[in-house]
Design an enzyme around this catalytic site. Structure first.
Site, short mmCIF file in Angstrom:
data_model
loop_
_atom_site.label_atom_id
_atom_site.label_comp_id
_atom_site.label_asym_id
_atom_site.label_seq_id
_atom_site.Cartn_x
_atom_site.Cartn_y
_atom_site.Cartn_z
N GLY A 194 77.17 64.57 22.66
CA GLY A 194 76.86 65.91 23.17
C GLY A 194 77.80 66.27 24.31
N GLY A 195 79.01 65.72 24.25
CA GLY A 195 79.95 65.82 25.36
C GLY A 195 80.54 67.19 25.61
CB THR A 196 81.60 70.11 23.70
OG1 THR A 196 80.59 70.42 22.75
CG2 THR A 196 82.65 69.20 23.09
N GLY A 197 78.63 69.89 25.60
CA GLY A 197 77.52 70.75 26.04
C GLY A 197 77.58 71.07 27.52
N GLY A 234 76.75 67.87 29.24
CA GLY A 234 77.57 66.82 28.66
C GLY A 234 79.01 66.84 29.13
CE LYS A 243 64.23 66.79 27.38
NZ LYS A 243 64.78 67.57 28.47
NE ARG A 261 60.91 59.19 29.71
CZ ARG A 261 60.53 59.24 30.97
NH1 ARG A 261 59.44 58.60 31.37
NH2 ARG A 261 61.22 59.94 31.85
P1 NDP Z 1 73.57 72.23 25.08
O1 NDP Z 1 72.71 73.29 24.48
O2 NDP Z 1 74.73 72.63 25.90
O3 NDP Z 1 74.02 71.28 23.88
C1 NDP Z 1 74.50 69.99 24.12
C2 NDP Z 1 75.09 69.39 22.87
O4 NDP Z 1 74.09 69.14 21.89
C3 NDP Z 1 76.11 70.24 22.13
O5 NDP Z 1 77.30 70.30 22.82
C4 NDP Z 1 76.19 69.51 20.81
O6 NDP Z 1 76.99 68.35 20.91
C5 NDP Z 1 74.75 69.00 20.65
N1 NDP Z 1 74.06 69.79 19.62
C6 NDP Z 1 73.48 70.99 19.75
N2 NDP Z 1 72.98 71.41 18.59
C7 NDP Z 1 73.25 70.43 17.69
C8 NDP Z 1 73.01 70.26 16.31
N3 NDP Z 1 72.36 71.17 15.61
N4 NDP Z 1 73.46 69.13 15.73
C9 NDP Z 1 74.09 68.17 16.44
N5 NDP Z 1 74.35 68.29 17.75
C10 NDP Z 1 73.93 69.40 18.35
O7 NDP Z 1 72.63 71.25 25.95
P2 NDP Z 1 72.27 71.29 27.49
O8 NDP Z 1 73.36 70.70 28.29
O9 NDP Z 1 71.73 72.63 27.85
O10 NDP Z 1 71.00 70.30 27.53
C11 NDP Z 1 71.14 68.91 27.63
C12 NDP Z 1 69.85 68.33 28.23
O11 NDP Z 1 69.61 68.93 29.49
C13 NDP Z 1 68.59 68.59 27.38
O12 NDP Z 1 67.80 67.41 27.39
C14 NDP Z 1 67.88 69.69 28.10
O13 NDP Z 1 66.47 69.64 27.96
C15 NDP Z 1 68.28 69.46 29.55
N6 NDP Z 1 68.31 70.71 30.34
C16 NDP Z 1 67.80 70.68 31.60
C17 NDP Z 1 67.81 71.82 32.37
C18 NDP Z 1 67.28 71.76 33.77
O14 NDP Z 1 67.26 72.78 34.47
N7 NDP Z 1 66.86 70.61 34.25
C19 NDP Z 1 68.36 73.09 31.89
C20 NDP Z 1 68.94 73.00 30.57
C21 NDP Z 1 68.89 71.84 29.83
P3 NDP Z 1 78.59 68.29 20.62
O15 NDP Z 1 79.23 68.34 21.96
O16 NDP Z 1 78.77 67.01 19.90
O17 NDP Z 1 78.92 69.47 19.75
#
Ligand code: NDP
Length: 312
Positions: A10-13, A16, A138, A142
């Site tokens: 999930g490194g491009t998220g 991530g 989550k 766990r």
């Molecule tokens: P993103 O929505 O940015 O997605 C992260 C990655 O998930 C994408 O880059 C992609 O990986 C992978 N992904 C998404 N959809 C799919 C799919 N259908 N199939 C396969 N891979 C998929 O995530 P966030 O950074 O927003 O969230 C990451 C964590 O942070 C979550 O657990 C979330 O609950 C938490 N969070 C916490 C917040 C807070 O305020 N504390 C706010 C927002 C999120 P790839 O790079 O491989 O394409």
């Protein structure tokens, strides 16, 4: 000590990409999963290539390809998952189970950090419907990790600042309100706001640290433990403008979700726990937890008035 090899899934998220950067910055051999599903997503591909240019190694595997995933995981000592928490629930949880299965089979991983990065889900067993699914999912992961005896660290990162601070904790906007601000109750409930790059820094600091093994690391920068009123006051001081405050009683806030779509209802129940109940800061860290800023006092974390300056 030699730095462990870190694989980021999930490194491009949103979080991530920061974890990849932190891993590189802290000198870990860094691997980033590249999924063949990237397809024509040019921005994603270019980000992956920029990681490569910075020294990361891209490892190709689909989460749906068990053998490839096991082979990817086998090249790392640490796996950090930063997979999305949103999207289709059953699909998402299914993919995360696949990652846990691959880690279990590979058998070499010394630390797994599942994608949590928010509220401690183990403290949210009482959470309201429909938002509780976030925490239940989550907890389900766990359980799978613990049943498979995978060494792990859970990261409770509290608020990603950009989602909660510059908007003065308002729903449905990410920018500061201009005239009036909705205040939850009396606005005096404490929450915890964290710069996302700091979350990544603390997360990577924890991966080789025996003190965080099989524990939850809570990120609680002391000066970023703030009430909504304090956040508003910081913005008013920065902007030089006083906003009108509209206080919303808890029952009125919860009633506001009636007849709205599911995403909004999830948001309202989450915000209820955050801003009326105070679920981020209303407990002491127990024996199964450690606090990031105490473990790593050398990290200069970002204060929220500094963070908000860019929004002026
Ligand atoms: P993103 O929505 O940015 O997605 C992260 C990655 O998930 C994408 O880059 C992609 O990986 C992978 N992904 C998404 N959809 C799919 C799919 N259908 N199939 C396969 N891979 C998929 O995530 P966030 O950074 O927003 O969230 C990451 C964590 O942070 C979550 O657990 C979330 O609950 C938490 N969070 C916490 C917040 C807070 O305020 N504390 C706010 C927002 C999120 P790839 O790079 O491989 O394409």
């Amino acid at each position: 000590m030699e730095k462990s090899r870190v694989l980021v899934v999930g490194g491009t998220g949103y979080i991530g990409r920061r974890i990849v950067r932190a891993s590189l910055a802290q000198g870990h051999p860094t691997l980033v999963l590249i999924r063949p599903e990237v397809g024509l997503d040019i921005d994603k591909l270019q980000m992956l290539l920029s990681f490569k240019a910075q020294g990361a190694r891209l490892v190709e595997a689909s989460l749906d390809d068990h053998a490839a995933l096991v082979a990817a995981v086998a090249q790392a000592d640490v796996v950090v998952s930063a997979m999305s928490g949103a999207h289709n629930r059953s699909h998402n949880i299914h993919l995360q189970h696949k990652l846990v299965e691959a880690i279990k089979e590979a058998g070499n991983v010394k630390r797994f950090i599942p994608s949590e990065f928010g509220v401690d889900p183990s403290r949210m067993r009482h959470a309201l419907e429909p938002g509780r699914v976030t925490f239940d999912d989550k907890m389900e992961i766990r359980r799978a990790i613990e049943e498979a005896n995978i060494p792990h660290t859970y990261v409770s990162a509290n608020f990603f600042a950009a989602y909660f601070c510059p908007n003065l904790c308002q729903m449905r906007t990410l920018v500061p309100p201009k005239e009036k601000v909705h205040v939850y109750g009396d606005g005096n409930v404490k929450a915890i706001f964290v710069d996302e790059d700091d979350i990544a820094t603390y997360t990577i600091k924890s991966v080789d640290d025996p003190r965080t093994l099989n524990k939850t690391i809570y990120i609680r920068p002391q000066e970023n433990i703030l009430t909504q009123n304090e956040v508003i006051a910081k913005w008013e001081k920065l902007s030089g403008k006083v906003l009108e405050k509209v206080h919303i009683p808890a029952d009125e806030f919860l009633a506001s979700m009636k007849g709205t779509d599911l995403a909004n209802q999830v948001g309202v129940t989450h915000f209820y726990h955050f801003f009326y109940e105070g679920c981020l800061a209303n407990f002491e860290i127990g024996e199964d937890g450690v606090e990031a800023t105490l473990l790593y006092p050398e990290v200069e974390y970002t204060r929220m008035d500094e963070y908000m300056k860019i929004y002026l």
